[in-house]
Design an enzyme around this catalytic site. Structure first.
Site, short mmCIF file in Angstrom:
data_model
loop_
_atom_site.label_atom_id
_atom_site.label_comp_id
_atom_site.label_asym_id
_atom_site.label_seq_id
_atom_site.Cartn_x
_atom_site.Cartn_y
_atom_site.Cartn_z
N TYR A 8 -8.09 -2.42 6.75
CA TYR A 8 -6.78 -1.73 6.89
C TYR A 8 -6.14 -0.74 8.07
O TYR A 8 -5.69 0.41 8.15
CB TYR A 8 -5.97 -1.08 6.06
CG TYR A 8 -5.20 -0.28 5.49
CD1 TYR A 8 -3.67 -1.43 5.94
CD2 TYR A 8 -4.09 1.39 5.09
CE1 TYR A 8 -2.24 -0.57 5.66
CE2 TYR A 8 -3.45 1.01 4.66
CZ TYR A 8 -2.37 0.56 5.11
OH TYR A 8 -1.29 1.49 5.21
N VAL A 11 -1.80 2.47 -6.69
CA VAL A 11 -2.47 2.91 -8.57
C VAL A 11 -1.19 3.21 -8.66
O VAL A 11 -1.56 3.45 -10.15
CB VAL A 11 -3.33 4.37 -7.81
CG1 VAL A 11 -3.23 5.97 -7.63
CG2 VAL A 11 -4.25 3.72 -9.50
N ASP A 34 10.25 -12.62 10.88
CA ASP A 34 8.82 -11.61 11.01
C ASP A 34 8.47 -10.40 12.28
O ASP A 34 8.94 -11.30 13.35
CB ASP A 34 8.49 -12.54 10.98
CG ASP A 34 7.08 -12.36 10.50
OD1 ASP A 34 6.17 -11.26 10.79
OD2 ASP A 34 6.23 -13.43 9.97
N SER A 66 -1.05 5.62 9.14
CA SER A 66 -1.61 5.89 7.74
C SER A 66 -3.02 7.13 7.87
O SER A 66 -3.90 7.26 8.34
CB SER A 66 -2.36 5.19 7.39
OG SER A 66 -3.27 5.15 6.30
N ASP A 101 -12.81 2.22 -0.02
CA ASP A 101 -12.85 3.75 -0.33
C ASP A 101 -12.72 4.71 0.21
O ASP A 101 -14.09 5.50 0.06
CB ASP A 101 -12.89 3.57 -1.86
CG ASP A 101 -11.36 3.91 -2.83
OD1 ASP A 101 -10.85 3.63 -2.77
OD2 ASP A 101 -12.00 4.64 -4.43
N ARG A 153 -6.05 12.51 -4.19
CA ARG A 153 -5.69 11.67 -3.28
C ARG A 153 -4.41 12.77 -3.01
O ARG A 153 -3.81 13.74 -4.16
CB ARG A 153 -4.97 10.59 -3.70
CG ARG A 153 -5.59 9.24 -3.23
CD ARG A 153 -5.81 9.18 -2.36
NE ARG A 153 -7.35 7.18 -2.32
CZ ARG A 153 -8.18 8.01 -2.17
NH1 ARG A 153 -8.82 8.50 -2.38
NH2 ARG A 153 -8.51 6.59 -1.98
N ARG A 167 -14.26 1.12 -5.60
CA ARG A 167 -13.39 0.25 -4.98
C ARG A 167 -14.01 0.02 -3.13
O ARG A 167 -14.63 0.89 -2.56
CB ARG A 167 -12.18 0.26 -5.09
CG ARG A 167 -11.52 -1.17 -4.78
CD ARG A 167 -10.24 -0.42 -4.87
NE ARG A 167 -9.95 -0.42 -3.91
CZ ARG A 167 -8.38 0.35 -4.04
NH1 ARG A 167 -7.05 0.16 -4.66
NH2 ARG A 167 -7.78 1.21 -2.68
N SER A 195 -2.43 -1.99 1.78
CA SER A 195 -4.10 -2.19 0.44
C SER A 195 -5.17 -2.16 1.70
O SER A 195 -5.30 -3.61 2.35
CB SER A 195 -3.65 -3.53 0.61
OG SER A 195 -4.37 -2.85 -0.43
C1 UD1 Z 1 -4.80 3.83 1.12
C2 UD1 Z 1 -4.54 5.15 2.27
C3 UD1 Z 1 -2.70 5.76 2.10
C4 UD1 Z 1 -2.03 3.88 2.58
C5 UD1 Z 1 -3.27 2.86 1.32
C6 UD1 Z 1 -2.10 1.57 1.91
C7 UD1 Z 1 -6.22 6.97 1.45
C8 UD1 Z 1 -6.48 7.71 1.72
N1 UD1 Z 1 -4.80 6.25 1.85
O1 UD1 Z 1 -4.45 4.25 -0.09
O2 UD1 Z 1 -1.98 6.31 2.57
O3 UD1 Z 1 -0.40 4.28 2.06
O4 UD1 Z 1 -3.81 2.61 1.73
O5 UD1 Z 1 -2.12 0.46 1.07
O6 UD1 Z 1 -6.88 5.77 2.75
N2 UD1 Z 1 -7.40 2.73 -8.02
C9 UD1 Z 1 -7.76 2.60 -9.66
N3 UD1 Z 1 -7.24 1.79 -9.88
C10 UD1 Z 1 -6.29 0.94 -9.91
C11 UD1 Z 1 -5.94 0.48 -8.34
C12 UD1 Z 1 -6.39 1.87 -7.65
O7 UD1 Z 1 -8.34 3.35 -9.50
O8 UD1 Z 1 -5.96 0.31 -10.28
C13 UD1 Z 1 -7.80 3.47 -7.00
C14 UD1 Z 1 -8.40 3.18 -5.71
O9 UD1 Z 1 -9.92 2.55 -5.84
C15 UD1 Z 1 -8.55 4.54 -4.68
C16 UD1 Z 1 -6.59 5.33 -4.82
O10 UD1 Z 1 -7.27 4.48 -6.79
O11 UD1 Z 1 -9.50 5.31 -5.36
C17 UD1 Z 1 -5.91 5.34 -5.10
O12 UD1 Z 1 -6.12 3.79 -4.39
P1 UD1 Z 1 -4.79 3.12 -3.93
O13 UD1 Z 1 -3.08 3.57 -4.00
O14 UD1 Z 1 -5.02 0.90 -3.62
O15 UD1 Z 1 -4.38 3.47 -1.95
P2 UD1 Z 1 -5.14 4.17 -1.28
O16 UD1 Z 1 -6.54 2.57 -1.37
O17 UD1 Z 1 -6.24 5.98 -1.92
#
Ligand code: UD1
Length: 315
Positions: free
Chosen positions: A144, A188, A56, A120, A275, A212, A272, A81
């Site tokens: 984060y 996502v 770790d 990030s 976001d 994104r 979320r 996340s």
């Molecule tokens: C963020 C960072 C990214 C990093 C990641 C680590 C930004 C722009 N990006 O990603 O560089 O690697 O954290 O975890 O800050 N969503 C849905 N449905 C789902 C899941 C997610 O609509 O089931 C949406 C989220 O609300 C978001 C988008 O998809 O708008 C991307 O989400 P996610 O893949 O979790 O990444 P970020 O939070 O953008």
């Protein structure tokens, strides 16, 4: 023979990096991973070619001897996340800040040559201008994002105060094979792709018009390796590791349906917390100074990723 350490090397991005390093016959590879989110099966085909240590990054005494004398340390271990860091900020603080500090400290004290740090894109927050350039003022919107940004600051200070060579790469929404879709905090695209293969509706948080810069994992791995070998001008610096485009979630779901030849309406939920609305990397500096331009566009990356999930989920 050179010694290379990959923290988080059994994770989604870390294991892609390990395979890329082995493909370049880079030297002795030491993987440090606590298997909290990493999996040994991510290293299945290469297990015999690496030294794996279940350890770790939060435990300095354990990791320092493993890092000692490394030519390059790739610090990929993290608790990712945005929503997880809001719901439960302590574990991600400990790993993303204290763990990063331990890695920099161990690298410095044991005279490692260079650390490549996984930063990030979340550091940019909702700064209005697109694409995001490294010179912009960071505006972290979540624990984060703040944690990853602090890691960058430490990387830079370990260079300026202690002479440890560091390079920070701001990863932009990395996706590809082996991304774990099993948690609500998963990336996502891993969630979209598993929904698609199971012919389920994905959940889209908000109106789906957030965008994104989705970046294929092998391009990120290649950029990390370039960062390790780039000249002295990169020391202490921060670069975007993105694809240079942006797609809304609605567009991506549309593209996935087209590739698969199905029509499934998504379910929309509330936006979320934490976001970011839009994210897109300016990759000018990274391409020029690190010497890798992304090779895999979104459609090709989605096809490759879908192919991998199709085989693993049907096995
Ligand atoms: C963020 C960072 C990214 C990093 C990641 C680590 C930004 C722009 N990006 O990603 O560089 O690697 O954290 O975890 O800050 N969503 C849905 N449905 C789902 C899941 C997610 O609509 O089931 C949406 C989220 O609300 C978001 C988008 O998809 O708008 C991307 O989400 P996610 O893949 O979790 O990444 P970020 O939070 O953008």
């Amino acid at each position: 023979m050179s010694k290379i350490v990959v923290t988080g090397g059994a994770g989604f991005i870390g294991s892609a990096l390990v395979r890329a390093l082995l493909g370049r016959q880079a030297g002795e590879i030491v993987v440090i991973d606590n298997l909290l989110s990493g999996k040994e099966e991510n290293l299945a085909q290469v297990r015999e070619q690496v030294q794996f240590h279940r350890a770790d990054v939060c435990c300095y005494e354990t990791i320092a001897p493993l890092i000692a004398g490394a030519d390059t340390v790739y610090h990929m271990a993290a608790i990712p996340s945005v929503p997880r860091s809001i719901e439960d900020p302590v574990p991600s603080h400990e790993v993303n800040i204290n763990g990063a500090f331990n890695v920099f400290r161990a690298a410095h004290e044991t005279k490692a040559a260079r650390v490549v740090y996984a930063a990030s894109s979340s550091a940019y927050g909702d700064s209005q201008i697109l694409p995001k350039v490294e010179t912009m003022q960071p505006e972290p919107k979540s624990p984060y994002a703040a944690q990853k940004l602090l890691g960058e600051y430490y990387a830079s200070v370990f260079w300026s105060c202690f002479g440890l060579e560091t390079v920070s790469l701001r990863f932009f929404n990395v996706y590809g094979p082996r991304q774990d879709p099993s948690s609500p905090y998963s990336g996502v695209l891993s969630l979209f792709i598993t929904a698609l293969l199971e012919r389920r509706a994905p959940v889209i948080f908000g109106d789906g018009e957030q965008s994104r810069d989705f970046t294929y994992v092998d391009d990120v791995a290649a950029l990390c390796i370039q960062a390790a070998h780039a000249g002295p001008h990169v020391r202490g610096r921060v670069y975007n590791a993105g694809n240079g485009n942006r797609y809304t979630l609605n567009m991506v779901w549309g593209l996935l349906q087209k590739i698969e030849g199905v029509r499934i309406a998504p379910t929309y939920g509330p936006p979320r917390p934490g976001d970011v609305r839009h994210s897109q990397a300016d990759i000018t500096e990274a391409v020029r100074e690190l010497g890798h331009a992304p090779e895999i566009g979104l459609e090709e990356g989605l096809r490759r990723t879908l192919a991998w999930y199709r085989v693993t989920t049907s096995a």
